[in-house]
Write an enzyme that holds these catalytic residues in place. Structure first.
Site, PDB file in Angstrom:
ATOM      1  N   ASP A  37       0.815  -1.219   0.000  1.00  0.00           N
ATOM      2  CA  ASP A  37       0.000   0.000   0.000  1.00  0.00           C
ATOM      3  C   ASP A  37       0.846   1.265   0.000  1.00  0.00           C
ATOM      4  O   ASP A  37       2.070   1.214   0.190  1.00  0.00           O
ATOM      5  CB  ASP A  37      -0.950  -0.009   1.215  1.00  0.00           C
ATOM      6  CG  ASP A  37      -0.315  -0.593   2.469  1.00  0.00           C
ATOM      7  OD1 ASP A  37       0.915  -0.533   2.585  1.00  0.00           O
ATOM      8  OD2 ASP A  37      -1.048  -1.101   3.324  1.00  0.00           O
ATOM      9  N   ASN A  45      -7.600  -3.824  14.207  1.00  0.00           N
ATOM     10  CA  ASN A  45      -8.965  -4.135  13.756  1.00  0.00           C
ATOM     11  C   ASN A  45      -8.991  -5.285  12.750  1.00  0.00           C
ATOM     12  O   ASN A  45     -10.013  -5.557  12.125  1.00  0.00           O
ATOM     13  CB  ASN A  45      -9.621  -2.889  13.141  1.00  0.00           C
ATOM     14  CG  ASN A  45      -8.850  -2.377  11.927  1.00  0.00           C
ATOM     15  OD1 ASN A  45      -7.881  -2.999  11.490  1.00  0.00           O
ATOM     16  ND2 ASN A  45      -9.279  -1.252  11.372  1.00  0.00           N
ATOM     17  N   HIS A 101      -7.129  -5.492   9.989  1.00  0.00           N
ATOM     18  CA  HIS A 101      -6.853  -5.168   8.585  1.00  0.00           C
ATOM     19  C   HIS A 101      -5.548  -5.797   8.112  1.00  0.00           C
ATOM     20  O   HIS A 101      -4.619  -5.981   8.887  1.00  0.00           O
ATOM     21  CB  HIS A 101      -6.909  -3.656   8.303  1.00  0.00           C
ATOM     22  CG  HIS A 101      -5.768  -2.845   8.815  1.00  0.00           C
ATOM     23  ND1 HIS A 101      -5.924  -1.571   9.333  1.00  0.00           N
ATOM     24  CD2 HIS A 101      -4.429  -3.079   8.891  1.00  0.00           C
ATOM     25  CE1 HIS A 101      -4.752  -1.086   9.683  1.00  0.00           C
ATOM     26  NE2 HIS A 101      -3.829  -1.975   9.423  1.00  0.00           N
ATOM     27  N   GLU A 135      -9.701  -2.550   5.357  1.00  0.00           N
ATOM     28  CA  GLU A 135     -10.345  -2.338   6.650  1.00  0.00           C
ATOM     29  C   GLU A 135     -11.547  -3.286   6.792  1.00  0.00           C
ATOM     30  O   GLU A 135     -11.994  -3.877   5.807  1.00  0.00           O
ATOM     31  CB  GLU A 135     -10.809  -0.876   6.746  1.00  0.00           C
ATOM     32  CG  GLU A 135      -9.678   0.154   6.632  1.00  0.00           C
ATOM     33  CD  GLU A 135      -8.836   0.301   7.913  1.00  0.00           C
ATOM     34  OE1 GLU A 135      -8.666  -0.683   8.644  1.00  0.00           O
ATOM     35  OE2 GLU A 135      -8.358   1.422   8.159  1.00  0.00           O
TER      36      GLU A 135
HETATM   37  C1  F6R Z   1       1.493  -1.901   6.133  1.00  0.00           C
HETATM   38  C2  F6R Z   1       0.129  -2.377   6.204  1.00  0.00           C
HETATM   39  C3  F6R Z   1      -0.617  -2.550   7.492  1.00  0.00           C
HETATM   40  C4  F6R Z   1       0.250  -2.883   8.698  1.00  0.00           C
HETATM   41  C5  F6R Z   1      -0.612  -2.908   9.954  1.00  0.00           C
HETATM   42  C6  F6R Z   1       0.208  -3.203  11.199  1.00  0.00           C
HETATM   43  O1  F6R Z   1       1.944  -1.841   4.802  1.00  0.00           O
HETATM   44  O2  F6R Z   1      -0.407  -2.616   5.189  1.00  0.00           O
HETATM   45  O3  F6R Z   1      -1.586  -3.555   7.319  1.00  0.00           O
HETATM   46  O4  F6R Z   1       0.870  -4.115   8.510  1.00  0.00           O
HETATM   47  O5  F6R Z   1      -1.266  -1.688  10.111  1.00  0.00           O
HETATM   48  O6  F6R Z   1       1.083  -2.154  11.447  1.00  0.00           O
HETATM   49  P1  F6R Z   1       2.177  -2.260  12.590  1.00  0.00           P
HETATM   50  O7  F6R Z   1       3.159  -3.275  12.155  1.00  0.00           O
HETATM   51  O8  F6R Z   1       2.784  -0.873  12.642  1.00  0.00           O
HETATM   52  O9  F6R Z   1       1.463  -2.634  13.843  1.00  0.00           O
END
Ligand code: F6R
Length: 240
Positions: free
Chosen positions: A67, A135, A137, A142
């Site tokens: 992303d 959550n 994702h 989401e």
């Molecule tokens: C990152 C992404 C997100 C993260 C998720 C966890 O490219 O797509 O899905 O993997 O938000 O983030 P952290 O590792 O910071 O807890």
């Protein structure tokens, strides 16, 4: 899902790096799907060390990131383009032309979405690295994202923006939109490596393990994939 429990973040990062390195030895021109966020930083550190010691080479490796934020220039320190260069690409022997992220800066976001989705459809990701949001994702899919969703522009949940606020000066600065691979793109990877660390993810892990696949909790879709490895540290596994 194959679950590997490890003691702490250090061990999680080492184990993940061993799995990625094993694939790179077997297939030196492998295509990797990569994630940003805090969780994979330790993995990237290990890969940098292995590359600098000559144990692995990225010269033929191609990468596709999950992303990218919209409404931030690529040069912004918190763009995922900058993040990936700071934490991995600037320190390894990868070729810049083999690095791919959604290009949100082009002005026409839908064209950027279509271009990225076409690229993903033409390639096969050998190993997709994932983190998970509190959550549930994956990427920025989401809750309530359909399981057949391809690359799209997503409006980020407030909870996700608050979680990511730590990288910015204030909540106002956190982008409200991103381009993300859809769940369908993620599920097309041959193999998936999900990394989960820390106390703040303990409820998330419990939900992942105990819930039936449902768009209410996007990561639950991984139960339909045949080759998923989840590495969880003790803190994240504390409610199991
Ligand atoms: C990152 C992404 C997100 C993260 C998720 C966890 O490219 O797509 O899905 O993997 O938000 O983030 P952290 O590792 O910071 O807890």
């Amino acid at each position: 899902m194959k679950i590997i429990k490890v003691k702490n973040y250090e061990e999680l990062s080492q184990k993940a790096a061993q799995l990625v390195a094993k694939l790179m030895h077997k297939k030196p021109d492998a295509t990797l799907g990569l994630a940003t966020g805090s969780t994979p930083i330790g993995l990237y550190k290990q890969l940098i060390a292995m590359n600098q010691e000559g144990l692995i080479s990225f010269q033929q490796i191609k990468t596709y990131n999950l992303d990218e934020y919209c409404d931030l220039p690529q040069s912004h320190p918190q763009s995922y383009y900058s993040f990936m260069h700071e934490h991995l690409f600037d320190h390894i022997d990868i070729l810049e032309e083999n690095v791919h992220l959604p290009e949100c800066e082009c002005g026409d976001l839908q064209a950027a979405v279509d271009k990225y989705n076409q690229m993903l459809k033409k390639t096969t990701i050998d190993l997709q690295v994932l983190g998970i949001g509190r959550n549930g994702h994956i990427g920025f899919n989401e809750p309530h994202t359909p399981f057949d969703q391809e690359t799209f522009i997503v409006r980020l949940e407030e909870k996700t923006r608050i979680d990511n606020q730590r990288f910015f000066n204030s909540l106002d600065e956190v982008p409200k939109r991103a381009i993300t691979m859809g769940i369908k793109n993620i599920m097309a990877a041959k193999r998936i490596l999900l990394l989960i660390s820390g106390k703040s993810k303990a409820e998330t892990v419990k939900k992942l393990i105990t819930s039936e696949p449902s768009p209410d909790f996007p990561a639950s879709v991984l139960k339909y994939h045949k080759k998923v490895t989840v590495i969880i540290d003790e803190e994240a596994a504390s409610l199991l």
